[in-house]
Design a protein around this motif. Structure first.
Motif, PDB file in Angstrom:
ATOM      1  N   LEU A 132      96.085  45.789  11.262  1.00  0.00           N
ATOM      2  CA  LEU A 132      97.113  46.447  10.448  1.00  0.00           C
ATOM      3  C   LEU A 132      96.849  47.937  10.323  1.00  0.00           C
ATOM      4  O   LEU A 132      97.782  48.746  10.367  1.00  0.00           O
ATOM      5  CB  LEU A 132      97.214  45.797   9.070  1.00  0.00           C
ATOM      6  CG  LEU A 132      97.762  44.376   9.038  1.00  0.00           C
ATOM      7  CD1 LEU A 132      97.928  43.908   7.595  1.00  0.00           C
ATOM      8  CD2 LEU A 132      99.067  44.250   9.793  1.00  0.00           C
ATOM      9  N   ARG A 133      95.599  48.301  10.171  1.00  0.00           N
ATOM     10  CA  ARG A 133      95.273  49.730  10.095  1.00  0.00           C
ATOM     11  C   ARG A 133      95.655  50.445  11.378  1.00  0.00           C
ATOM     12  O   ARG A 133      96.189  51.550  11.350  1.00  0.00           O
ATOM     13  CB  ARG A 133      93.788  49.922   9.782  1.00  0.00           C
ATOM     14  CG  ARG A 133      93.466  49.636   8.344  1.00  0.00           C
ATOM     15  CD  ARG A 133      92.045  50.026   7.984  1.00  0.00           C
ATOM     16  NE  ARG A 133      91.814  49.741   6.577  1.00  0.00           N
ATOM     17  CZ  ARG A 133      90.796  49.043   6.116  1.00  0.00           C
ATOM     18  NH1 ARG A 133      89.883  48.581   6.941  1.00  0.00           N
ATOM     19  NH2 ARG A 133      90.670  48.826   4.829  1.00  0.00           N
ATOM     20  N   GLU A 134      95.363  49.836  12.509  1.00  0.00           N
ATOM     21  CA  GLU A 134      95.705  50.439  13.795  1.00  0.00           C
ATOM     22  C   GLU A 134      97.223  50.578  13.957  1.00  0.00           C
ATOM     23  O   GLU A 134      97.710  51.632  14.348  1.00  0.00           O
ATOM     24  CB  GLU A 134      95.153  49.592  14.955  1.00  0.00           C
ATOM     25  CG  GLU A 134      93.664  49.622  15.093  1.00  0.00           C
ATOM     26  CD  GLU A 134      93.139  50.967  15.549  1.00  0.00           C
ATOM     27  OE1 GLU A 134      93.746  51.594  16.433  1.00  0.00           O
ATOM     28  OE2 GLU A 134      92.092  51.394  15.020  1.00  0.00           O
ATOM     29  N   LEU A 135      97.942  49.511  13.645  1.00  0.00           N
ATOM     30  CA  LEU A 135      99.394  49.507  13.870  1.00  0.00           C
ATOM     31  C   LEU A 135     100.163  50.343  12.856  1.00  0.00           C
ATOM     32  O   LEU A 135     101.047  51.110  13.219  1.00  0.00           O
ATOM     33  CB  LEU A 135      99.929  48.068  13.848  1.00  0.00           C
ATOM     34  CG  LEU A 135      99.469  47.156  14.974  1.00  0.00           C
ATOM     35  CD1 LEU A 135      99.923  45.722  14.706  1.00  0.00           C
ATOM     36  CD2 LEU A 135      99.984  47.644  16.318  1.00  0.00           C
ATOM     37  N   TYR A 136      99.832  50.193  11.587  1.00  0.00           N
ATOM     38  CA  TYR A 136     100.667  50.784  10.550  1.00  0.00           C
ATOM     39  C   TYR A 136     100.111  52.064   9.933  1.00  0.00           C
ATOM     40  O   TYR A 136     100.881  52.912   9.512  1.00  0.00           O
ATOM     41  CB  TYR A 136     100.967  49.746   9.461  1.00  0.00           C
ATOM     42  CG  TYR A 136     101.673  48.574  10.066  1.00  0.00           C
ATOM     43  CD1 TYR A 136     102.981  48.705  10.537  1.00  0.00           C
ATOM     44  CD2 TYR A 136     101.050  47.359  10.244  1.00  0.00           C
ATOM     45  CE1 TYR A 136     103.631  47.652  11.137  1.00  0.00           C
ATOM     46  CE2 TYR A 136     101.702  46.292  10.844  1.00  0.00           C
ATOM     47  CZ  TYR A 136     102.985  46.451  11.287  1.00  0.00           C
ATOM     48  OH  TYR A 136     103.632  45.416  11.889  1.00  0.00           O
TER      49      TYR A 136
END
Length: 142
Positions: free
Chosen positions: A101-105
């Motif tokens: 989630l950190r990478e994507l958002y």
């Protein structure tokens, strides 16, 4: 990944990419404070994520109306219950789900970029994202 899971992921990403910066600027202007503006913008984005019908019709106008309402609501200056719930929910995730989630958002990477950064196949990024979003929704909904 189910159709709904893919739709949720696309919705969250689309809302953030298309409206995040403008909502933050508007909320900061309304509240007179960037930190308070960030809280209001997060609350509006979270409202759209929780209830996608918020985006029926002209999505941008609806989101800005939510920001306007939240900026005038009592208690907005303090910590946002919704934002705090979401942050707390993030901490309940498995580390690999949180990383995705950190990478994507938060880093704004697409699936291929996140896969490369994390050293895992793109399919694994998609699966982790699906499970993470599903878990967040369960935790935040209570």
């Amino acid at each position: 990944m189910s159709r709904r899971g893919r739709a949720d992921e696309v919705l969250v990403r689309r809302i953030f990419e298309e409206h995040g910066a403008a909502l933050l600027a508007y909320a900061s202007r309304l509240t007179g404070d960037r930190v308070r503006g960030e809280t209001v913008a997060r609350q509006a984005l979270l409202a759209a994520w929780r209830d996608p019908t918020v985006l029926d019709g002209p999505a941008r106008a609806r989101l800005f109306a939510i920001v306007r309402d939240l900026a005038g609501a009592p208690g907005v200056a303090g910590a946002s219950g919704d934002a705090m719930a979401l942050l707390g929910a993030m901490e309940t995730l498995e580390p690999e789900h949180r990383e995705v989630l950190r990478e994507l958002y938060f880093q704004g990477r697409d699936v291929a970029e996140a896969a490369e950064s994390l050293g895992v196949p793109a399919g694994q990024v998609k699966a982790r994202s699906y499970h993470a979003l599903r878990r967040l929704r369960e935790v935040v909904a209570g």
